[in-house]
Design a protein around this motif. Structure first.
Motif, mmCIF file in Angstrom:
data_model
loop_
_atom_site.group_PDB
_atom_site.id
_atom_site.type_symbol
_atom_site.label_atom_id
_atom_site.label_comp_id
_atom_site.label_asym_id
_atom_site.label_seq_id
_atom_site.Cartn_x
_atom_site.Cartn_y
_atom_site.Cartn_z
ATOM 1 N N SER A 191 0.725 -4.647 -1.514
ATOM 2 C CA SER A 191 0.448 -3.221 -1.703
ATOM 3 C C SER A 191 -0.365 -2.963 -2.964
ATOM 4 N N ARG A 209 -2.935 4.087 -0.866
ATOM 5 C CA ARG A 209 -1.602 4.144 -1.467
ATOM 6 C C ARG A 209 -1.593 5.145 -2.613
ATOM 7 N N THR A 237 0.397 5.967 -5.702
ATOM 8 C CA THR A 237 1.293 5.100 -6.457
ATOM 9 C C THR A 237 2.281 5.883 -7.311
ATOM 10 N N TRP A 289 0.267 5.192 2.266
ATOM 11 C CA TRP A 289 1.460 4.599 1.668
ATOM 12 C C TRP A 289 1.837 5.501 0.507
#
Length: 842
Positions: free
Chosen positions: A497, A348, A350, A372
């Motif tokens: 997540s 991910r 962020t 992600w």
């Protein structure tokens, strides 16, 4: 069309007060952000412990470009991957471009200037000065993440600007391989590739190429693998090339845990008439379908790739060097390959960081790692003025187009913790859900037709955005909120997540690099400064880890660190590993509500007990090695079900059927007291197989020690999964005694070491008894898969990398072993040195 590129590697740097002209420049060579430049000269603000407020100064970069001839119809551009943050580019003192974001590359046309040569200047202006120059509306709420609430207007990474857990060195300046590019004939400005898979399984690749110039262009052909098609050429001041190619029998892209990440080379062939035909590579792409299952109640979040449910596991990604966002391709490949080899299938990006460099997306696609992607927005109240919205829209559209060809991008999200921050501060629902970014992102995704999942914010879902049993959560029940390990099930996590943050203890070599001789953690100020915390809280994440030390090992961490710091650190390492693997064992069950979880985060930002699974020097921590067993595509797990006994789960994410056997041992004082083995079991592709421990024993053994009939018969259970050839594929250990398996004893085991190729030593360990958290103690070696258990009867190999002269021995220890063993390294030519094989314990 001919393209030539020249890297600009003769930069000089100067720093001034805002608005002042620089006097003296210092030659620095390649363009790097200021923190990296200081580190290269031995004045690293991170390691020196000072706070050099880069945002209060102007930062000037200068290079001289010699005059050169430019063929008629050619285009010459200067390309800067990162300009952070408020930048102006000048040619011989004349401003020719201004940039307001760190997240879009800067491309400046110098065609009409390069013939005479000249001076190229890049000024990264003071962010503090820019934020204070204009009076802006106050936010509807204040976040404690950053000290300056005005940062919500800046399009810059928050790393380096987060006092509680980020090192004091924000990415300021220019970064990456700056380039002077010359293109003759047709000149491509931007490319958008959109791969897709139809209902009949046929692949289709659509292309949209925007041209800066189209001199002499009469035709174009697109190739994807072995397939090709003619493209349409538009006319006008900004000509475009559009079209699509179909692949009837497309090889699909899969996350590496579930299949092969197949990719296709893509190129456009330009017919320039009398000028001939030229080919331009457009990179690689892959074809896959992606779906989101919201569950029966419509409140879940589960990802399916090519119609197959995928349990997502991995971490949040942080820049390898937080001072400088652009990483060398070799270092980036090494880190991502380690992730793949550890069974991680999602990373991910962020909201506190931002979009990554193009090589990151390409390598993730090659290695089968899903991405992600958060928009670079975190916790702060998002502005609604026209300038901010326009900048955000332009930035989002540009990056979606740049990376549209990557099948690795699975989720695109509007922000990180913005909804959570507003909700936890008591804002009403209108403020919580009113986010410009999610609306902009939804519109841009709809117009792009990308096959990705959309998430408004991370976390979000439910009547409160941060609850775990609706939508996407940031789960810290096990962790910051000190809930029991069983909360991982009781919370009914749907998809996390972000989760499982602990102050993970690094290796001894990293601690030695942080503290001077005679200085010891955990009370040294330099150590405590780097323990992550929530700003304003009366506790930190070392306190969180210490809380779980008592639960996992039965030891009092506070008392232990007063009398035996080494043992305190040792048990701290293993506690993080056990707690994390326990949660993932729970969540990976097919009967669990959870469809994925990503730890916070992958790699530390600086030396210390950070959240990372890997430290800032690149050494894997205990949790990384332990999670690799749990994340493996073929894995075995044990779960304590109380009076129902111990469940055994065998998982097979692969596309091929797995056949093998399960071996179960009950252990006491590390010795195996009972061994039970199944007959052949078969686990279907992308499936799991369930057993009960007492089924293997074919009698009551009370493996979970739930019934308490008389004295304890055993301390734990080990499971080993063997393939049809009898080789160990996976293993897992469940302590059912409150920490007895971690107590120091004398387990029986042996080890040999041999140089297998230059720079790599193979350490082979054979366990007679249970060896808990086996570790390699020599700083001369680097290894990903140590800090792991070796179960009774198992042979396990560790590959140890080293540089320089081959070490003569390797020192090996374990949590449940007194002292350590030194294993002599064989020469590798078959000659046995004295002491090459060493036995421990009985």
């Amino acid at each position: 069309m001919t393209t030539t590129s020249e890297l600009l590697t003769s930069w000089s740097y100067a720093r001034t007060a805002p608005g002042e002209a620089p006097d003296d420049f210092v030659y620095v060579g390649e363009a790097r952000c200021v923190g990296r430049l200081l580190a290269d000269t031995g004045r690293d603000p991170i390691e020196l412990g000072g706070h050099d407020d880069f945002d209060s100064f102007d930062h000037h970069y200068r290079t001289i470009l010699s005059a050169r001839e430019v063929a008629l119809g050619s285009r010459v551009t200067v390309r800067l991957p990162v300009v952070a943050t408020i930048g102006s580019i000048s040619w011989n003192g004349e401003v020719i471009h201004e940039s307001r974001t760190s997240f879009v590359p800067v491309i400046v046309d110098v065609t009409d200037r390069i013939a005479l040569g000249g001076r190229l200047d890049v000024c990264c202006h003071s962010l503090s000065e820019w934020l204070g120059a204009t009076k802006r509306p106050r936010p509807r709420y204040r976040t404690r993440l950053v000290a300056d609430q005005r940062l919500r207007f800046a399009r810059a990474s928050l790393l380096g600007r987060i006092p509680a857990w980020s090192p004091p060195s924000p990415a300021v300046g220019i970064s990456g391989p700056t380039e002077l590019r010359t293109e003759s004939g047709a000149s491509i400005d931007s490319v958008t590739l959109t791969p897709g898979v139809g209902p009949d399984g046929e692949g289709e690749l659509r292309v949209h190429v925007e041209l800066a110039r189209a001199d002499g262009l009469v035709g174009a052909t697109l190739t994807c693998g072995e397939h090709s098609t003619a493209l349409d050429i538009g006319s006008g001041p900004s000509p475009v090339i559009v079209g699509s190619v179909r692949l009837p029998e497309v090889r699909r892209w899969w996350p590496h845990t579930h299949g092969d990440p197949n990719l296709y080379d893509v190129a456009v062939h330009l017919d320039l008439g009398p000028g001939g035909t030229e080919t331009r590579s457009l990179g690689r792409t892959g074809f896959r379908s992606l779906g989101v299952d919201r569950g029966i109640d419509g409140e879940g979040f589960a990802i399916a790739v090519n119609g197959v449910d995928v349990f997502c596991r991995g971490s949040a990604w942080m820049p390898i060097d937080p001072r400088d966002p652009c990483t060398g391709i070799d270092e980036l490949r090494e880190m991502l390959t380690r992730c793949r080899d550890a069974g991680l299938n999602m990373l991910r990006l962020t909201g506190v960081t931002g979009w990554e460099q193009p090589e990151f997306y390409d390598l993730c696609a090659e290695l089968g790692i899903m991405i992600w992607q958060d928009l670079p927005l975190a916790t702060l109240d998002q502005p609604t003025d026209a300038d901010f919205v326009h900048a955000l829209r332009t930035e989002t559209r540009s990056n979606l187009r740049r990376f549209s060809s990557s099948p690795a991008i699975a989720v695109v999200c509007g922000a990180s913790e913005r909804q959570q921050q507003a909700a936890m501060l008591g804002m009403d629902q209108a403020v919580i859900t009113d986010a410009v970014a999610s609306a902009v992102l939804a519109e841009e995704l709809a117009s792009s037709d990308l096959d990705v999942a959309f998430v408004a914010c991370s976390p979000s879902g439910g009547h409160l955005p941060f609850i775990a049993d609706r939508g996407v959560s940031h789960y810290y029940g096990v962790g910051a909120y000190l809930r029991p390990l069983t909360d991982a099930r009781h919370a009914n996590v749907r998809f996390s997540s972000e989760c499982l943050a602990f102050a993970n203890v690094p290796e001894a070599a990293t601690i030695d690099g942080l503290l001077d001789d005679g200085e010891t953690p955990p009370t040294h100020p330099k150590w405590k400064q780097r323990v992550p915390r929530d700003r304003g809280a009366g506790w930190d994440f070392e306190d969180v880890r210490d809380h779980y030390v008592a639960i996992v090992t039965g030891e009092d961490a506070f008392a232990l660190r007063q009398r035996d710091v080494d043992r305190y650190l040792e048990l701290g390492r293993v506690t993080s590993a056990v707690v994390m693997t326990s949660a993932f064992q729970e969540w990976r069950r097919p009967t669990s509500s959870c469809a994925g979880a990503l730890t916070w985060f992958l790699r530390d930002l600086w030396r210390g007990a950070g959240w990372g699974l890997i430290d800032s020097d690149g050494r894997a921590k205990a949790a990384f090695g332990a999670l690799a067993d749990t994340w493996s595509p073929v894995a075995i797990g044990l779960i304590d079900e109380g009076v129902n006994g111990v469940d055994v789960w065998v998982h097979n994410d692969r596309a091929e059927r797995f056949t093998g056997t399960v071996e179960l041992c009950l252990v006491r004082d590390t010795r195996s007291t009972q061994v039970h083995r199944t007959g052949i079991i078969a686990v279907e592709p992308h499936g799991s197989h369930h057993l009960r421990a007492d089924e293997l024993a074919d009698r009551f053994t009370d493996p979970s020690d739930a019934y308490r009939f008389g004295p304890r018969d055993h301390d734990g259970v080990t499971a080993r999964l063997l393939d049809e050839h009898g080789s160990t594929v996976a293993r897992h250990v469940l302590d059912t005694s409150g920490g007895h398996t971690f107590r120091r004893s004398a387990p029986g085991w042996s080890a040999t070491a041999m140089t297998v190729v230059e720079g790599i030593v193979a350490l082979d360990v054979h366990a007679i008894d249970l060896v808990r958290d086996l570790r390699i103690e020599d700083s001369a070696f680097t290894v990903d898969r140590h800090h792991v258990d070796v179960v009774p009867g198992e042979h396990r190999r560790f590959l140890l990398r080293h540089s320089g002269a081959p070490p003569s021995s390797v020192t090996v220890g374990a949590v449940n072993m007194r002292g350590a063993l030194r294993v002599r390294v064989q020469s590798g030519d078959g000659e046995q040195r004295d002491g090459a094989g060493v036995s421990g314990g009985r």
